[in-house]
Design an enzyme around this catalytic site. Structure first.
Site, PDB file in Angstrom:
ATOM      1  N   HIS A  62       0.823  -1.199   0.000  1.00 42.88           N
ATOM      2  CA  HIS A  62       0.000   0.000   0.000  1.00 42.88           C
ATOM      3  C   HIS A  62       0.861   1.254   0.000  1.00 42.88           C
ATOM      4  CE1 HIS A  62      -2.905  -2.645   2.551  1.00 42.88           C
ATOM      5  NE2 HIS A  62      -3.074  -2.878   1.259  1.00 42.88           N
ATOM      6  N   LYS A  72       6.075   6.641   7.020  1.00 40.79           N
ATOM      7  CA  LYS A  72       5.585   5.856   8.162  1.00 40.79           C
ATOM      8  C   LYS A  72       6.752   5.422   9.029  1.00 40.79           C
ATOM      9  CE  LYS A  72       1.932   3.699   5.395  1.00 40.79           C
ATOM     10  NZ  LYS A  72       1.470   2.417   4.841  1.00 40.79           N
ATOM     11  N   TYR A 132       1.834   1.928  13.589  1.00 46.96           N
ATOM     12  CA  TYR A 132       2.618   2.831  12.747  1.00 46.96           C
ATOM     13  C   TYR A 132       2.108   4.261  12.835  1.00 46.96           C
ATOM     14  CZ  TYR A 132      -1.058   1.802   9.260  1.00 46.96           C
ATOM     15  OH  TYR A 132      -2.246   1.623   8.606  1.00 46.96           O
ATOM     16  N   ASP A 170      -6.544  -6.200  -1.682  1.00 47.32           N
ATOM     17  CA  ASP A 170      -5.137  -6.538  -1.885  1.00 47.32           C
ATOM     18  C   ASP A 170      -4.940  -7.596  -2.970  1.00 47.32           C
ATOM     19  OD1 ASP A 170      -4.402  -4.684  -0.032  1.00 47.32           O
ATOM     20  OD2 ASP A 170      -3.910  -6.111   1.546  1.00 47.32           O
TER      21      ASP A 170
END
Length: 182
Positions: A62, A72, A132, A170
């Site tokens: 992603h 991130k 995250y 996904d």
């Protein structure tokens, strides 16, 4: 905090200093001033996220594109994952290259994922709590990604395809070649 470079430009492994005694342990998971001093990067995290995944769950690849791109700082609170990134910055000398690392509650390592990277992980332990920080807010219209099974990237997910748990989204992501054309 100890910073290690990865083979991918701007992607860093962060190893916090852990203090242990009879009570257990303590570490600072992020300090903006120290991070900036050690890396030379100025990051302003604005969002914290957490997921709980069972063994075989694969999330990714992603990323957010354009003005909503996100850097991130990822880590595992409980369990173990194999974390994988791919540099999708076309102007980067490491464009299209991947890096993977085992993140778990024992090593307390974190991975700094720069803007423009695709990010994925697979849960290796029975369960993992994955956390995250992001430096930009999520924007559904800016979502992008690459299919986990892309032949160009050739990632070994260490589990047979039949044992992988994936979201419908996904499973329908484009290949690396299709992504490059978009």
């Amino acid at each position: 905090m100890q910073i290690e470079k990865t083979p991918l430009k701007d992607c860093l492994i962060i190893k916090p200093r852990v203090f242990e005694d009879d009570r257990g342990s303590f570490f600072e998971s992020f300090n903006k001033e120290t991070f900036q001093k050690e890396t030379g990067l100025e990051v302003n995290f604005v969002q914290d996220n957490q997921s709980i995944s069972k063994k075989g769950t694969l999330r990714g690849f992603h990323l957010q594109k354009g003005e909503h791109a996100q850097a991130k700082l990822v880590r595992v609170i409980k369990g173990e994952v194999m974390d994988v990134v791919v540099d999708l910055r076309e102007d980067s000398e490491t464009f299209g290259e991947t890096f993977s690392i085992i993140l778990n509650e024992q090593n307390n390592h974190q991975l700094f994922v720069p803007r423009g990277f695709g990010h994925a992980f697979i849960t290796i332990s029975d369960e993992a709590i994955f956390a995250y920080k992001c430096d930009n807010y999520y924007n559904k219209a800016s979502e992008a990604g690459i299919i986990y099974s892309d032949e160009t990237l050739n990632i070994d997910w260490h589990l047979p395809k039949e044992q992988l748990i994936l979201s419908e989204k996904d499973q329908e992501l484009p290949t690396f070649e299709e992504f490059k054309k978009s």
